[in-house]
Enzyme design. Structure first.
Site, PDB file in Angstrom:
ATOM      1  N   ARG A 121       4.510  31.253  77.396  1.00 60.25           N
ATOM      2  CA  ARG A 121       5.770  31.433  76.676  1.00 60.25           C
ATOM      3  C   ARG A 121       5.474  31.907  75.257  1.00 60.25           C
ATOM      4  NH1 ARG A 121       7.890  25.147  75.775  1.00 60.25           N
ATOM      5  NH2 ARG A 121       6.058  24.486  74.640  1.00 60.25           N
ATOM      6  N   GLU A 160      11.349  25.725  68.893  1.00 61.78           N
ATOM      7  CA  GLU A 160      10.061  25.432  68.256  1.00 61.78           C
ATOM      8  C   GLU A 160       9.426  26.725  67.753  1.00 61.78           C
ATOM      9  OE1 GLU A 160       7.640  22.876  70.724  1.00 61.78           O
ATOM     10  OE2 GLU A 160       8.744  21.145  69.999  1.00 61.78           O
ATOM     11  N   GLU A 317      13.805  16.372  70.137  1.00 63.28           N
ATOM     12  CA  GLU A 317      12.995  16.117  71.332  1.00 63.28           C
ATOM     13  C   GLU A 317      11.991  15.018  71.046  1.00 63.28           C
ATOM     14  OE1 GLU A 317      10.710  19.325  72.955  1.00 63.28           O
ATOM     15  OE2 GLU A 317      12.251  20.800  72.498  1.00 63.28           O
ATOM     16  N   TRP A 325       0.382  17.808  77.797  1.00 63.88           N
ATOM     17  CA  TRP A 325      -0.412  18.835  77.106  1.00 63.88           C
ATOM     18  C   TRP A 325      -1.522  18.259  76.231  1.00 63.88           C
ATOM     19  CZ3 TRP A 325       0.735  17.546  72.162  1.00 63.88           C
ATOM     20  CH2 TRP A 325       2.003  17.026  71.901  1.00 63.88           C
ATOM     21  N   GLU A 365       4.985  22.255  83.145  1.00 63.59           N
ATOM     22  CA  GLU A 365       5.350  20.938  82.612  1.00 63.59           C
ATOM     23  C   GLU A 365       5.820  19.969  83.690  1.00 63.59           C
ATOM     24  OE1 GLU A 365       7.922  22.192  79.355  1.00 63.59           O
ATOM     25  OE2 GLU A 365       6.196  22.037  78.020  1.00 63.59           O
ATOM     26  N   HIS A 368       5.282  16.351  82.952  1.00 62.64           N
ATOM     27  CA  HIS A 368       5.813  15.834  81.685  1.00 62.64           C
ATOM     28  C   HIS A 368       6.967  14.905  82.030  1.00 62.64           C
ATOM     29  CE1 HIS A 368       7.643  15.765  77.714  1.00 62.64           C
ATOM     30  NE2 HIS A 368       6.657  16.502  77.230  1.00 62.64           N
TER      31      HIS A 368
HETATM   32  C1  GLA Z   1       8.155  21.196  73.132  1.00 57.55           C
HETATM   33  C2  GLA Z   1       9.083  22.238  73.709  1.00 57.55           C
HETATM   34  C3  GLA Z   1       9.604  21.869  75.060  1.00 57.55           C
HETATM   35  C4  GLA Z   1       8.528  21.247  75.899  1.00 57.55           C
HETATM   36  C5  GLA Z   1       7.952  20.069  75.179  1.00 57.55           C
HETATM   37  C6  GLA Z   1       6.900  19.333  75.972  1.00 57.55           C
HETATM   38  O1  GLA Z   1       8.798  20.245  72.416  1.00 57.55           O
HETATM   39  O2  GLA Z   1      10.161  22.534  72.861  1.00 57.55           O
HETATM   40  O3  GLA Z   1      10.096  23.048  75.655  1.00 57.55           O
HETATM   41  O4  GLA Z   1       7.528  22.194  76.105  1.00 57.55           O
HETATM   42  O5  GLA Z   1       7.339  20.530  74.006  1.00 57.55           O
HETATM   43  O6  GLA Z   1       6.372  18.251  75.248  1.00 57.55           O
END
Ligand code: GLA
Length: 675
Positions: A121, A160, A317, A325, A365, A368
């Protein structure tokens, strides 16, 4: 947007129900049959705010210029029908494959000059005019279509920004870098002077000789590297502005993006971004590479609040359990999600959100954590999520209140970048570690700080903490010196005041800009070798760093017993003007640091939030004109008792004198306000 008007708390986002509780929601990953179940389960959990369309670009524009909003329309209507407000992302975070296939020049290039490819990404160069053009076209469509939709409560630009692609070294970036430098320096002579290019025959005679600092055989020019960092942060901010400006033409809803104030991300100087944000939002993940990660959480939350100028902010978040990760990704222990969430709220968050709603079945993910785990609703995790939703809802009355503090903590992204440069006195001196170390001492003493940028007005504070402020302009150093001269108290740690904003060393002795105010003079640094531990005159120890310092008016608080400067001062104190300043010239052990910070707090008359607060009993107060809430988080293994009176919101009990906070639990007391 200032959330408190004449002391009256006001929410930063307009939700029907108090505090925001929610998550990223990626319905593109699910069959539409699941969407209705999702909306119902969200209601059960008390979710009132979800971020959607973060990675929607390849769905919204499957081929160049061909748009399809049908699924997004349906999702927005579904959430609206269920009374769930929307944090609408612009979908530009990750370009679709057609874009990078048709325009491969958009792809980012890393330090060694090699390209990075699509398949992950954020595969774009932030300065790419082609990326910007296509992103702007998409944002125009999204903002036009949903700008006035009653469910949209917040705009979420990209995602982000700069997480993976903060530094692009491609040719397009070189061109943009040159333009940025021309604006900053106006002439090539000024640039040569700023970068010190007389060293190693680096003098440039034309702008075309300047490039992004790709890998070299030796270390790179530090001025070039520093400016590249500044330029890159600005380039990313330009991308944010491009989108925010479009949105604001179509919508009155507040606009933000999710910052990453967290230990391992350092590439954006967020203090220079905040003026463009209507509200501040942050993503935070516990970093298990740090050992004990909860103090870092508090640090990050305080820094986010500092970015919000002490107004409330949104935790956009975090995670219900493990991330995927880090090298090792532990699940959260019982009660940890609650403690983490409310630690953010205690430090000013008016919203508790997560990545993500439903754990993915595929993609990078899939392991996650999420609100809805792979195990489904019959799980501890889901029950914890529902319980957290109830607790967050019960804290509606906290919304809009503020955390006040009389201790300022100066945080500098530029010093972070410069201290961690390629060449330096000791690679073991890390800016963030030093900032974290002194923060941990203040935190353990039950004191809350307000984080401020260098140059901020300090006049309202009783004490100022200045960790490793290596790079500081004369003006910004002057603010600190004047503050002390006028009666303030300050604690400054080693390797501060050394260079100006062009990374040019101040001569005459260290710590340069603060030498006179601190009443000391250092002729030479003498960093220690790894594992070298020195004894100090007060029985404590130190490591990492020493300096050949002489007293020029200051008194020694402690001295070295051994090491390169036996008898030389390690910690000093100086009366300067009407004020007093301490200098910590070495990396003190935990007890030593606690001792200096405690002395400074007492001298400045700063009281802890409550007498019982310590490293494992975290206590923070949020207040407004007529309300006061004491957050108490017991991180320890023992039940703790504290003297307090009021109403405990989580257990719904009246407290008359004292309260037991069970091990691992959180309590929030609406304190009695005496007339
Ligand atoms: C970031 C991204 C999310 C996801 C999380 C995983 O915060 O914004 O899209 O990838 O990490 O921890």
């Amino acid at each position: 947007m200032n959330s408190s008007l004449a002391g009256q708390p006001r929410p930063i986002i307009e939700l029907d129900s108090g505090m925001a509780f929610g998550c990223d929601y990626n319905p593109e990953q699910w069959d539409p049959a699941v969407w209705a179940q999702d909306a119902t389960a969200m209601q059960q959990a008390g979710v009132n705010f979800v971020a959607i369309n973060i990675f929607g670009w390849s769905h919204l524009e499957p081929r160049e210029g061909e748009y399809d909003f049908s699924n997004l329309d349906a999702i927005i209507e579904l959430l609206h029908e269920h009374g769930i407000r929307i944090n609408l992302a612009t979908a530009t975070a990750s370009p679709p494959p057609w874009l990078t296939t048709t325009y491969p020049q958009v792809l980012p290039v890393v330090e060694d000059g090699t390209k990075r490819y699509p398949g992950g990404r954020q595969a774009f160069c932030p300065s790419s005019p082609i990326y910007r053009h296509h992103a702007a076209l998409l944002v125009e469509k999204v903002a036009q279509r949903y700008g006035n939709h009653p469910a949209v409560a917040l705009w979420h630009v990209s995602n982000e920004i700069g997480c993976h692609n903060a530094h692009c070294y491609c040719e397009t970036s070189s061109i943009a870098f040159r333009a940025w430098l021309m604006e900053r320096y106006e002439s090539i002579e000024n640039l040569n002077a700023a970068w010190g290019t007389d060293f190693w025959s680096q003098r440039v005679s034309d702008w075309s000789e300047i490039f992004t600092p790709r890998l070299t055989l030796s270390s790179r020019n530090p001025g070039q590297s520093m400016d590249f960092r500044r330029f890159s942060s600005d380039a990313l901010l330009e991308n944010y502005r491009l989108e925010a400006d479009i949105i604001r033409r179509h919508s009155d809803v507040p606009v933000t993006t999710n910052f990453m104030v967290t230990a391992h991300i350092r590439n954006m100087d967020y203090f220079s971004w905040t003026a463009d944000m209507d509200i501040i939002a942050n993503d935070h993940y516990l970093d298990h590479r740090l050992g004990e990660p909860t103090t870092e959480l508090s640090f990050a939350a305080d820094l986010t609040r500092g970015l919000a100028k002490n107004d409330p902010w949104i935790l956009m978040e975090h995670s219900t359990g493990s991330v995927n990760w880090q090298p090792h990704n532990p699940a959260k222990t019982p009660g940890e999600m609650m403690r983490n969430s409310l630690a953010h709220v205690a430090r000013g968050a008016d919203g508790v959100c997560f990545f993500q709603w439903r754990a993915s079945l595929q993609g990078s993910e899939k392991f996650h954590s999420a609100l809805m785990p792979h195990a489904g609703e019959d799980s501890e995790l889901w029950r914890d999520v529902v319980a957290l939703g109830k607790t967050v809802a019960s804290l509606a009355e906290v919304v809009g209140t503020r955390v006040e503090s009389t201790v300022a903590f100066i945080f500098s992204w530029e010093s972070w970048w410069a201290v961690d440069a390629e060449t330096r006195p000791s690679e073991s001196v890390s800016y963030l570690e030093q900032a974290h170390a002194i923060y941990a001492a203040i935190h353990a003493l039950g004191t809350t700080v307000t984080m401020v940028a260098p140059g901020s007005d300090l006049s309202g504070y009783d004490l100022v903490i200045v960790p490793t402020l290596y790079m500081v302009s004369d003006d910004h150093a002057g603010v600190i010196n004047d503050y002390v001269g006028n009666g303030g108290h300050a604690v400054i740690t080693f390797y501060s005041g050394i260079v100006d904003e062009e990374d040019r060393v101040r001569t005459g002795g260290y710590p340069g800009a603060f030498r006179e105010m601190l009443g000391i003079r250092t002729e030479e640094f003498s960093p220690l070798l790894p594992d070298q531990v020195l004894e100090l005159s007060d029985g404590r120890t130190s490591s990492l760093w020493t300096e050949r310092t002489t007293l020029q008016g200051a008194t020694a608080v402690s001295s070295y017993v051994d090491g390169p400067m036996p008898g030389g001062p390690a910690v000093t104190c100086h009366e300067f003007g009407q004020g007093r300043a301490w200098y910590i010239g070495t990396a003190l052990d935990q007890d030593g640091l606690l001792n200096v910070v405690r002395t400074a707090l007492e001298s400045a008359g700063v009281k802890p939030v409550a007498a019982e607060a310590d490293a494992s009993l975290e206590m923070v107060r949020r207040s407004a004109a007529n309300a006061s809430f004491l957050f108490v988080i017991n991180h320890g293994q023992q039940d703790r008792s504290l003297s307090t009176a009021g109403y405990e919101i989580i257990t719904e009990t009246t407290v008359s004198q004292s309260l037991i906070v069970p091990a691992g639990s959180v309590r929030v007391i609406r304190e009695e306000i005496l007339p």
